[in-house]
Design a protein around this motif. Structure first.
Motif, mmCIF file in Angstrom:
data_model
loop_
_atom_site.group_PDB
_atom_site.id
_atom_site.type_symbol
_atom_site.label_atom_id
_atom_site.label_comp_id
_atom_site.label_asym_id
_atom_site.label_seq_id
_atom_site.Cartn_x
_atom_site.Cartn_y
_atom_site.Cartn_z
ATOM 1 N N ALA A 269 0.834 -1.202 0.000
ATOM 2 C CA ALA A 269 0.000 0.000 0.000
ATOM 3 C C ALA A 269 0.871 1.256 0.000
ATOM 4 N N LEU A 270 1.939 1.240 0.782
ATOM 5 C CA LEU A 270 2.832 2.401 0.813
ATOM 6 C C LEU A 270 3.535 2.603 -0.519
ATOM 7 N N LEU A 271 3.931 1.516 -1.154
ATOM 8 C CA LEU A 271 4.631 1.625 -2.429
ATOM 9 C C LEU A 271 3.707 2.076 -3.560
ATOM 10 N N LYS A 272 2.426 1.857 -3.422
ATOM 11 C CA LYS A 272 1.468 2.258 -4.458
ATOM 12 C C LYS A 272 1.082 3.732 -4.361
ATOM 13 N N LYS A 273 1.429 4.396 -3.267
ATOM 14 C CA LYS A 273 1.077 5.805 -3.110
ATOM 15 C C LYS A 273 1.770 6.607 -4.197
ATOM 16 N N PRO A 274 1.012 7.437 -4.921
ATOM 17 C CA PRO A 274 1.612 8.187 -6.045
ATOM 18 C C PRO A 274 2.588 9.273 -5.596
ATOM 19 N N ASN A 275 2.445 9.806 -4.404
ATOM 20 C CA ASN A 275 3.340 10.892 -3.972
ATOM 21 C C ASN A 275 4.639 10.381 -3.355
ATOM 22 N N LEU A 276 4.829 9.081 -3.379
ATOM 23 C CA LEU A 276 6.055 8.495 -2.825
ATOM 24 C C LEU A 276 7.162 8.614 -3.877
ATOM 25 N N ARG A 277 8.227 9.245 -3.531
ATOM 26 C CA ARG A 277 9.341 9.458 -4.475
ATOM 27 C C ARG A 277 10.563 8.673 -4.016
ATOM 28 N N PHE A 278 11.215 8.080 -4.973
ATOM 29 C CA PHE A 278 12.475 7.391 -4.696
ATOM 30 C C PHE A 278 13.587 8.235 -5.284
ATOM 31 N N ALA A 279 14.521 8.647 -4.461
ATOM 32 C CA ALA A 279 15.597 9.500 -4.959
ATOM 33 C C ALA A 279 16.927 8.820 -4.768
#
Length: 54
Positions: free
Chosen positions: A44-54
């Motif tokens: 569920a956390l990984l599907k959040k659209p505002n989650l950014r991987f930098a």
């Protein structure tokens, strides 16, 4: 020594100890259900659209 007596001598303590195979399997099911719950939260956390991987 007969076969049943040899088996009783070998497995007797575990048979009468109260920790049965059923209890062990129930614990394993609880542990797996808990793991599934954790993985669902991660997904569920990984599907959040505002989650950014930098």
């Amino acid at each position: 020594m007969t076969k049943w007596k040899a088996e009783l001598m070998e497995k007797g303590p575990s048979i009468f100890s109260g920790e049965t195979q059923e209890k062990e399997l129930e614990k394993k099911i609880r542990d797996l259900e808990q793991l599934i719950g954790k993985k669902e939260v991660e997904i569920a956390l990984l599907k959040k659209p505002n989650l950014r991987f930098a």
